[in-house]
Write an enzyme that holds these catalytic residues in place. Structure first.
Site, PDB file in Angstrom:
ATOM      1  N   HIS A   1      34.642  51.867  30.707  1.00 28.42           N
ATOM      2  CA  HIS A   1      35.732  51.164  30.008  1.00 28.42           C
ATOM      3  C   HIS A   1      37.075  51.487  30.651  1.00 28.42           C
ATOM      4  CE1 HIS A   1      33.517  49.342  26.822  1.00 28.42           C
ATOM      5  NE2 HIS A   1      33.046  50.491  26.341  1.00 28.42           N
TER       6      HIS A   1
ATOM      7  N   HIS B   1      29.612  55.643  30.378  1.00 28.85           N
ATOM      8  CA  HIS B   1      29.946  54.409  29.660  1.00 28.85           C
ATOM      9  C   HIS B   1      31.458  54.365  29.353  1.00 28.85           C
ATOM     10  CE1 HIS B   1      29.071  51.197  26.578  1.00 28.85           C
ATOM     11  NE2 HIS B   1      30.230  51.657  26.111  1.00 28.85           N
ATOM     12  N   GLU B   2      31.985  55.468  28.856  1.00 29.87           N
ATOM     13  CA  GLU B   2      33.413  55.481  28.485  1.00 29.87           C
ATOM     14  C   GLU B   2      34.298  55.412  29.729  1.00 29.87           C
ATOM     15  OE1 GLU B   2      34.124  54.836  25.530  1.00 29.87           O
ATOM     16  OE2 GLU B   2      32.129  55.234  24.710  1.00 29.87           O
TER      17      GLU B   2
ATOM     18  N   HIS C   1      31.695  45.512  27.852  1.00 30.64           N
ATOM     19  CA  HIS C   1      30.289  45.624  27.451  1.00 30.64           C
ATOM     20  C   HIS C   1      29.509  44.467  28.064  1.00 30.64           C
ATOM     21  CE1 HIS C   1      31.618  48.082  23.757  1.00 30.64           C
ATOM     22  NE2 HIS C   1      31.135  48.884  24.694  1.00 30.64           N
TER      23      HIS C   1
END
Ligand SMILES: [Zn+2]
EC number: 3.4.24.-
Length: 294
Positions: A12, A8-9, A18
């Site tokens: 980014h 997830h990070e 998101h």
């Protein structure tokens, strides 16, 4: 730290937003503002439409970039995100790996298939950097090569043939070959161990449009191959040489040889059980009745 959080990070870091911040998210989720922790409502802000490029990606409840239903809830049983499709209620925020559309959008953002000229994937498929089309799997949880984009393992008799990768640096043993999907363009080099000439020993298997095409090689076959293991109560007798074939002598049997199975019983006593002989005829075994028998 969980792999899913790292993914997830990293998402980014390479430019993903998101999923629930998409400008069109209200068509897919309901944000329950009153359940969100104080000063955390910005976590649920929508991205202004002008700042968001969706690369024709549908809304993806299974994205690694989607929050779960209770993320940033004031109370542990409070619901902050409700999916309009109830079947995804417990799946959002629970992704363990990248979803199909996560991979698709990153490939699109970075123009990974920029070198794949003129290649178009089936509907919903996308091109990877190696110009292979990936499609959603039937359960939509991950990706597979699109139908027709890859070949199943070819059926190859590994007693007779040795299977190599394209540049002959590696061989596949039988177990390794099963269940592999080879993308279009894959090449296997298959060695016919019965050939007498080194030049003609190899044929290429090329995966094209989901099917294997094999080049012809008509080598002169001088030997037949024996299976490496016989049943424990059997042995082979070479009629021409008048000898039993032992573990150490078995291997390649010359054209013109006649073998028969013998049952092994106590001591050195053998008998002929089924009156058949196996003749090696230009690389292939031919079954015949023993001469003089009916
Ligand atoms: Zn995040």
């Amino acid at each position: 730290m969980k792999i899913s959080i790292i993914l997830h990070e990293l998402g980014h870091a390479i430019g993903l937003y998101h999923e629930h911040s998409r400008p069109d998210r209200d068509e897919y989720v309901i944000v329950h503002e009153h359940n969100i922790q104080k000063n955390r409502s910005q976590e649920f802000d929508k991205i202004p439409p002008g700042q968001y490029v969706n690369y024709s990606k549908p809304y993806d409840y299974l994205s690694i970039m989607h929050y779960g239903k209770r993320f940033f809830a004031e109370h542990s049983d409070g619901l902050t995100l409700e999916t309009k499709d109830a079947s995804y209620a417990d799946l959002i925020g629970d992704a363990k790996i990248l979803s199909f559309y996560d991979v698709m959008i990153v490939n699109a953002m970075y123009n990974c298939s920029g070198n794949c000229q003129h290649k178009i994937c089936p509907e919903r498929g996308f091109l990877t950097d190696s110009c292979v089309c990936f499609c959603p799997s039937p359960k939509n949880e991950t990706w597979i090569t699109c139908p027709g984009e890859s070949c199943q393992t070819p059926v190859i008799d590994t007693i007779v043939y040795t299977v190599y990768n394209e540049d002959l640096t590696d061989t596949y043993v039988e177990e390794e070959l099963s269940g592999i999907e080879f993308p279009n363009g894959s090449v296997l080099r298959v060695e016919d161990n019965r050939c007498s000439s080194n030049v003609d020993r190899f044929r290429n298997y090329t995966c094209k449009d989901g099917r294997w095409l094999s080049s012809l090689n008509e080598c002169k076959k001088e030997v037949c191959r024996l299976p490496f293991e016989l049943e424990p109560n059997l042995t082979l007798f070479d009629l021409r040489e008048g000898t039993y074939i032992s573990d150490t002598t078995q291997g390649d049997i010359k054209n013109g040889s006649s073998l028969e199975f013998h049952c092994k019983s106590v001591g050195e006593t053998y008998y002929e059980p089924n009156r058949r002989v196996f003749e090696c005829d230009t690389g292939s075994w031919v079954v015949k009745l023993k001469q003089g028998e009916e």
